[in-house]
Write a protein that holds these residues in place. Structure first.
Motif, PDB file in Angstrom:
ATOM      1  N   GLN A 120      -7.093   6.428  -3.600  1.00 31.51           N
ATOM      2  CA  GLN A 120      -6.967   5.882  -2.254  1.00 31.51           C
ATOM      3  C   GLN A 120      -6.430   4.457  -2.380  1.00 31.51           C
ATOM      4  OE1 GLN A 120      -7.873   7.629   0.731  1.00 31.51           O
ATOM      5  NE2 GLN A 120      -7.832   9.282  -0.780  1.00 31.51           N
ATOM      6  N   CYS A 177       0.847  -1.202   0.000  1.00 32.18           N
ATOM      7  CA  CYS A 177       0.000   0.000   0.000  1.00 32.18           C
ATOM      8  C   CYS A 177       0.879   1.249   0.000  1.00 32.18           C
ATOM      9  CB  CYS A 177      -0.944  -0.006   1.197  1.00 32.18           C
ATOM     10  SG  CYS A 177      -2.321  -1.175   1.045  1.00 32.18           S
ATOM     11  N   GLY A 202      -5.552   0.991   0.091  1.00 30.69           N
ATOM     12  CA  GLY A 202      -5.676   0.390   1.414  1.00 30.69           C
ATOM     13  C   GLY A 202      -5.880  -1.100   1.318  1.00 30.69           C
ATOM     14  N   SER A 203      -6.122  -1.722   2.460  1.00 28.91           N
ATOM     15  CA  SER A 203      -6.310  -3.173   2.477  1.00 28.91           C
ATOM     16  C   SER A 203      -7.784  -3.580   2.486  1.00 28.91           C
ATOM     17  CB  SER A 203      -5.591  -3.788   3.687  1.00 28.91           C
ATOM     18  OG  SER A 203      -6.121  -3.260   4.881  1.00 28.91           O
ATOM     19  N   THR A 220      -7.256  -1.845  -3.548  1.00 31.27           N
ATOM     20  CA  THR A 220      -7.125  -2.621  -2.317  1.00 31.27           C
ATOM     21  C   THR A 220      -6.137  -3.757  -2.542  1.00 31.27           C
ATOM     22  OG1 THR A 220      -8.990  -4.105  -2.789  1.00 31.27           O
ATOM     23  CG2 THR A 220      -9.468  -2.078  -1.552  1.00 31.27           C
TER      24      THR A 220
END
Length: 138
Positions: free
Chosen positions: A28, A14, A30-31, A45
């Protein structure tokens, strides 16, 4: 006895993507996908699906990556971003030489995608898989 932990690939990748794709407005990384995500901004993701270990501190890690954004009626920006994400995550030796990288090699034969995902959302969605050989954390 010293414990060797599998590397935190989600955190590393990330951060790596945030540092290497800086020209996509609103991106954006993220996980997890927010439960209320509707495609208003591009989203990547990263999920570590695990893999084999050799008992000597080396781990194979399979990483699933989802790229979301824009709309199904205009998938081109999402597809382009997914192709860039794939290129950044498979660029070797750069990714292995990055600061704090746990990656020792990219397993090109196990990487695939990106390919479109069909679901009920009106948001464009692509998926790709990358696989790495890594070293653990002490």
């Amino acid at each position: 006895m010293t414990l060797v932990l599998p590397p935190d690939m989600e955190a590393f990748l990330c951060d790596y993507l945030r540092d290497h794709i800086t020209d996509v407005d609103g991106l954006q990384v993220g996980s997890k996908k927010p439960h209320d995500y509707q495609g208003a901004y591009p989203l990547v993701t990263v999920r570590d699906d695990g893999g084999d270990a050799d008992g000597l501190g080396q781990f194979d890690r399979t990483i699933g990556v989802n790229v979301y954004g824009w709309s199904r009626q205009d998938e081109k920006p999402c597809k382009t971003l997914a192709r860039r994400v794939y290129a950044v995550l498979t660029e070797h030796p750069a990714i292995a030489l990055a600061e704090h990288s746990p990656i020792t090699a990219v397993d090109d034969q196990q990487c695939n995608g990106p390919y479109p995902v069909s679901d009920d959302s009106d948001t464009a969605h692509y998926y790709l898989i990358v696989e790495y050989s890594t070293i653990g954390e002490h």
